[in-house]
Design a protein around this motif. Structure first.
Motif, PDB file in Angstrom:
ATOM      1  N   LEU A 121       0.875  -1.337  -0.002  1.00 55.04           N
ATOM      2  CA  LEU A 121      -0.008   0.012   0.054  1.00 55.04           C
ATOM      3  C   LEU A 121       0.834   1.290   0.185  1.00 55.04           C
ATOM      4  CD1 LEU A 121      -2.873   1.305   0.111  1.00 55.04           C
ATOM      5  CD2 LEU A 121      -2.544   1.074   2.474  1.00 55.04           C
ATOM      6  N   ARG A 122       1.951   1.266   0.909  1.00 53.51           N
ATOM      7  CA  ARG A 122       2.446   2.441   1.004  1.00 53.51           C
ATOM      8  C   ARG A 122       3.107   3.040  -0.285  1.00 53.51           C
ATOM      9  NH1 ARG A 122       4.549   5.410   5.234  1.00 53.51           N
ATOM     10  NH2 ARG A 122       4.006   3.720   6.669  1.00 53.51           N
ATOM     11  N   THR A 123       4.020   1.738  -1.089  1.00 53.68           N
ATOM     12  CA  THR A 123       4.538   2.114  -2.440  1.00 53.68           C
ATOM     13  C   THR A 123       3.386   2.785  -3.567  1.00 53.68           C
ATOM     14  OG1 THR A 123       6.214   0.633  -1.615  1.00 53.68           O
ATOM     15  CG2 THR A 123       6.018   1.156  -4.237  1.00 53.68           C
ATOM     16  N   ILE A 124       2.375   1.959  -3.419  1.00 56.08           N
ATOM     17  CA  ILE A 124       1.349   2.363  -4.339  1.00 56.08           C
ATOM     18  C   ILE A 124       0.905   3.652  -3.913  1.00 56.08           C
ATOM     19  CG2 ILE A 124      -0.922   1.736  -4.921  1.00 56.08           C
ATOM     20  CD1 ILE A 124      -0.718  -0.978  -4.501  1.00 56.08           C
ATOM     21  N   GLN A 125       0.606   4.207  -2.854  1.00 58.49           N
ATOM     22  CA  GLN A 125       0.253   5.484  -2.344  1.00 58.49           C
ATOM     23  C   GLN A 125       1.086   6.694  -2.797  1.00 58.49           C
ATOM     24  OE1 GLN A 125      -1.038   4.964   1.430  1.00 58.49           O
ATOM     25  NE2 GLN A 125      -3.112   4.810   1.026  1.00 58.49           N
ATOM     26  N   GLN A 126       2.317   6.246  -2.624  1.00 62.84           N
ATOM     27  CA  GLN A 126       3.526   7.421  -2.541  1.00 62.84           C
ATOM     28  C   GLN A 126       3.997   7.313  -3.902  1.00 62.84           C
ATOM     29  OE1 GLN A 126       6.044   7.026   1.012  1.00 62.84           O
ATOM     30  NE2 GLN A 126       4.689   7.316   2.358  1.00 62.84           N
ATOM     31  N   HIS A 127       4.187   6.249  -4.603  1.00 64.98           N
ATOM     32  CA  HIS A 127       5.044   6.329  -5.853  1.00 64.98           C
ATOM     33  C   HIS A 127       3.980   5.932  -7.126  1.00 64.98           C
ATOM     34  CE1 HIS A 127       8.727   6.705  -3.785  1.00 64.98           C
ATOM     35  NE2 HIS A 127       8.286   5.754  -2.810  1.00 64.98           N
ATOM     36  N   ASP A 128       3.291   4.780  -7.178  1.00 70.04           N
ATOM     37  CA  ASP A 128       2.712   4.442  -8.212  1.00 70.04           C
ATOM     38  C   ASP A 128       1.466   5.396  -8.711  1.00 70.04           C
ATOM     39  OD1 ASP A 128       4.229   2.074  -8.182  1.00 70.04           O
ATOM     40  OD2 ASP A 128       3.110   1.277  -7.066  1.00 70.04           O
ATOM     41  N   LEU A 129       0.723   5.863  -7.831  1.00 72.05           N
ATOM     42  CA  LEU A 129      -0.525   6.597  -8.096  1.00 72.05           C
ATOM     43  C   LEU A 129       0.214   7.922  -8.676  1.00 72.05           C
ATOM     44  CD1 LEU A 129      -2.962   6.109  -5.110  1.00 72.05           C
ATOM     45  CD2 LEU A 129      -3.005   5.062  -7.382  1.00 72.05           C
ATOM     46  N   LYS A 130       1.253   8.622  -8.123  1.00 71.47           N
ATOM     47  CA  LYS A 130       1.635   9.885  -8.484  1.00 71.47           C
ATOM     48  C   LYS A 130       2.257   9.666 -10.136  1.00 71.47           C
ATOM     49  CE  LYS A 130       3.229  11.430  -4.069  1.00 71.47           C
ATOM     50  NZ  LYS A 130       4.366  11.859  -3.354  1.00 71.47           N
ATOM     51  N   LYS A 131       2.498   8.392 -10.533  1.00 74.23           N
ATOM     52  CA  LYS A 131       3.078   8.237 -12.016  1.00 74.23           C
ATOM     53  C   LYS A 131       1.775   7.776 -12.739  1.00 74.23           C
ATOM     54  CE  LYS A 131       7.502   6.605 -10.628  1.00 74.23           C
ATOM     55  NZ  LYS A 131       8.615   5.400 -10.767  1.00 74.23           N
ATOM     56  N   HIS A 132       0.679   7.101 -12.395  1.00 73.50           N
ATOM     57  CA  HIS A 132      -0.099   6.433 -12.989  1.00 73.50           C
ATOM     58  C   HIS A 132      -1.362   7.447 -13.030  1.00 73.50           C
ATOM     59  CE1 HIS A 132      -3.009   3.234 -14.480  1.00 73.50           C
ATOM     60  NE2 HIS A 132      -3.767   3.985 -13.891  1.00 73.50           N
ATOM     61  N   ASP A 133      -2.226   8.044 -11.830  1.00 79.17           N
ATOM     62  CA  ASP A 133      -3.194   8.810 -12.094  1.00 79.17           C
ATOM     63  C   ASP A 133      -3.351   9.290 -10.439  1.00 79.17           C
ATOM     64  OD1 ASP A 133      -5.510  10.044 -12.390  1.00 79.17           O
ATOM     65  OD2 ASP A 133      -6.385   8.763 -13.541  1.00 79.17           O
ATOM     66  N   SER A 134      -2.951  10.411 -10.478  1.00 81.81           N
ATOM     67  CA  SER A 134      -2.993  11.088  -8.828  1.00 81.81           C
ATOM     68  C   SER A 134      -4.313  11.333  -8.464  1.00 81.81           C
ATOM     69  CB  SER A 134      -2.413  12.378  -8.974  1.00 81.81           C
ATOM     70  OG  SER A 134      -2.511  13.139  -9.719  1.00 81.81           O
ATOM     71  N   SER A 135      -5.428  11.179  -9.442  1.00 79.89           N
ATOM     72  CA  SER A 135      -6.880  11.358  -9.106  1.00 79.89           C
ATOM     73  C   SER A 135      -7.771  10.117  -8.507  1.00 79.89           C
ATOM     74  CB  SER A 135      -7.890  11.877 -10.359  1.00 79.89           C
ATOM     75  OG  SER A 135      -7.957  10.782 -10.996  1.00 79.89           O
ATOM     76  N   LYS A 136      -6.835   8.868  -8.706  1.00 78.58           N
ATOM     77  CA  LYS A 136      -7.254   7.701  -8.138  1.00 78.58           C
ATOM     78  C   LYS A 136      -6.665   7.535  -6.542  1.00 78.58           C
ATOM     79  CE  LYS A 136      -8.731   5.585 -12.172  1.00 78.58           C
ATOM     80  NZ  LYS A 136      -8.597   6.730 -13.124  1.00 78.58           N
TER      81      LYS A 136
END
Length: 276
Positions: A82-97
């Motif tokens: 979760l932490r990696t998804i929230q802090q890194h992946d979402l910013k690269k993929h779609d910060s609205s999700k």
């Protein structure tokens, strides 16, 4: 046809259905998609890297199906991905999700359950090794002592349909004895795996009268209610047709449906979703 903007609920297998059941009961008006990564379960003994990879792949599938909000209804995925998804992946993929887990909502309230300020956490090897509950509970309740016990045989017992059989008693008692031996003052045991509610009857049978077992479903459901109240911009995106769709990464959907019905407490009919 998929609903426009459902809430996604993810688990490595069946366990998240116990959380989904509580969420759907409290918030029946929303559309939901449940995805179980059964072809690659269990996650409990896998590495951080592998769990993150698998979880993020499944989260992206839910995004593609229209979910702006995904709940990781899995303690291991919440602990290790979760932490990696929230802090890194979402910013690269779609910060609205948004992607939420089950550990923080539980940690925010579990200290209120204990009178002695001594809590035991029962979970998978992965959840226990991460130390996530000790860290998160310590943030909200610094005066609470947290003890942990991995229960690696409980999930296999449950998924093989042995959870209500006499043979499960030995392993239930074994892990309970081990966690309670860590402190005589433990008065609250957190069932920190979404599978464990199926063992709850046996767990309670072996607990002293002054020790309570707490499962997460209702806690996480209430936390989601609070989250949507605090975030009207997300709540307004979600469609409300009271629909539920179930997907699994195993091609044996009949087997998934059989087991899922036990966890969800009502008939489940799933669709196969292949992953890498």
């Amino acid at each position: 046809m998929l609903p426009a903007h459902p809430i996604g609920v993810f688990d490595s297998g069946y366990g998240g259905l116990t959380v989904f059941r509580s969420i759907a009961k409290l918030l029946p008006q929303y559309d939901y998609i449940y995805l179980g990564d059964n072809s690659r379960a269990p996650y409990g003994s896998r590495s951080f890297k592998t769990i993150h990879q698998y979880t993020w792949e499944c989260v992206q599938h839910l995004f593609k199906m229209g979910c702006p909000l995904v709940i990781l209804a899995c303690n291991t995925a919440s602990a290790k991905a979760l932490r990696t998804i929230q802090q890194h992946d979402l910013k690269k993929h779609d910060s609205s999700k948004r992607v939420l887990g089950v550990i923080r909502p539980t940690a925010e309230v579990i200290g209120n359950y204990s009178k002695t300020k001594e809590i035991g956490v029962l979970g998978t090897k992965g959840t226990v090794q991460s130390g996530s509950y000790q860290i998160e509970i310590g943030n909200f309740f610094p005066d609470v002592n947290v003890y942990q016990q991995a229960c690696p045989l409980w999930v296999p017992l449950i998924e093989n349909g042995e959870y209500d059989k006499p043979g499960a008693d030995y392993f239930v008692k074994q892990y309970l004895d081990q966690i309670l031996a860590q402190s005589p003052r433990i008065d609250t045991l957190l069932l920190a795996c979404t599978h464990y509610p199926l063992l709850e009857q046996k767990i309670r049978a072996y607990l002293p009268a002054d020790v309570q077992a707490v499962s997460q479903g209702d806690i996480v459901a209430q936390s989601l209610v609070n989250y949507l109240q605090r975030h009207p911009e997300m709540e307004s995106k979600l469609t409300k047709n009271a629909s539920q769709k179930f997907f699994t990464t195993t091609d044996d959907t009949a087997d998934f449906d059989h087991h899922a019905t036990l966890f969800y407490c009502q008939p489940v009919q799933s669709t196969y979703l292949p992953v890498k």
